[in-house]
Design a protein around this motif. Structure first.
Motif: not given
Length: 336
Positions: A39-43, A174-176, A196-199, A204-206
């Motif tokens: 509902h709030y999009g947090a991990p 990092a995602m943002l 992005l995929g390597a760092t 899901a974040q990558a």
């Protein structure tokens, strides 16, 4: 009057009754964390951890201790074993040689740097190892997988929780922050996806960061990230052998690694039907949620704060170093 039997020797029904209160509470906290995440999009892992902190004072109750301890150790190992269902050789073959070079160079360098820098900062070696695996491979999943293979009592739970909290926060940042950086660096879709995929720490974040750039970048970021996740298999197996070499007795053999490898092999050979694979991956995620809630209950916020600035500094420097390493590799390798 007869003395009560130890828990390990008690009848199965008595053991279940002893475990039930703690297991039930950890499960409810995991469900609540998942509900709030939707509902709030947090991990979800972070929310389950925070909810666990809120019930830390109850974890000391006698009727809850057995069940919470069961979730913190046994359920964790089941969750790690089930992680094998999400990884397969086809993922490695699909990404090609370029992501493979980037990952095989950056991951060992990051773990090695974690051990060296952790020693310089005065942190326990196993703490540095867990932090290095979390940054190099796949965030929280790698941290708990490495912690699960450690001999019991060798790593304080508050240190594992410190890694979980910090690496989750750094992954979100990092995602943002990294997608705009790829534009400033002039990267194309493939280079952006590789970077992005390597760092970024979490799968899901990558993937999310990659698709913020473009669909092509999102595909490459996802595949590169999954390649990093696949390295969890040999790492955990290697640690299971090295860290337990010379340990007396056989009761601590990490049996869950056999399940991990068996599911990895079955997934690689296409023996897992899609429905069963999704069920196993979902079960793994729920096991990790329950485990994180239990660990949160067993750790006070005051204990986390007493760790000081060094653990966070270690993770920040490792994350920055990983990003710089990948940038250097992309400057040297031919990228479309």
């Amino acid at each position: 009057m007869n003395a009560p039997l130890p828990l390990a020797l008690a009848p199965s029904w008595e053991r279940l009754k002893c475990f039930y209160p703690g297991v039930a509470l950890c499960t409810v906290l995991a469900l609540a964390g998942s509900f709030l995440a939707e509902h709030y999009g947090a991990p979800a892992l972070l929310l389950a951890l925070l909810l666990g902190f809120g019930f830390a004072s109850q974890a000391g109750e006698v009727r809850l201790q057995a069940g919470v301890g069961f979730c913190a150790r046994r359920v964790l190992r089941v969750g790690v074993a089930l992680l094998g269902a999400r990884i397969g050789l086809d993922q490695l073959l699909a990404v090609g040689w370029l992501p493979l070079v980037v990952v095989l160079v950056s991951v060992p360098l990051t773990i090695g740097a974690a051990l060296w820098l952790g020693h310089w900062l005065g942190l326990p070696r196993l703490h540095s190892l867990v932090a290095g695996a979390a940054v190099a491979i796949c965030g929280v999943s790698a941290a708990v997988a490495v912690a699960a293979v450690l001999p019991a009592g060798r790593l304080e739970e508050r240190r594992l929780l410190g890694v979980v909290v910090c690496v989750t926060a750094l992954g979100t940042a990092a995602m943002l922050g990294l997608p705009p950086l790829t534009a400033l660096l002039g990267y194309g879709d493939i280079a952006s996806g590789l970077f992005l995929g390597a760092t970024i720490h979490d799968v899901a974040q990558a993937a999310g960061a990659g698709y913020l750039v473009s669909d092509a970048a999102g595909d490459v970021a996802t595949l590169t990230k999954l390649l990093r996740v696949a390295l969890l298999v040999p790492l955990v197996l290697l640690l299971g052998v090295l860290l337990r070499r010379g340990e007396s007795g056989s009761g601590e053999f990490p049996w869950f690694l056999l399940g991990f490898v068996a599911l990895f092999a079955a997934n690689s050979l296409g023996l897992l039907p899609p429905g069963l694979r999704e069920l196993l991956v979902s079960a793994s995620q729920w096991c990790l949620l329950v485990t994180i809630a239990a660990l949160g209950m067993r750790t006070s916020v005051r204990d986390l704060l007493t760790q000081g600035w060094r653990p966070l500094s270690l993770l920040c420097v490792l994350s920055a170093g990983l990003a710089l390493t990948v940038m250097g590799l992309l400057a040297l390798l031919p990228v479309a």
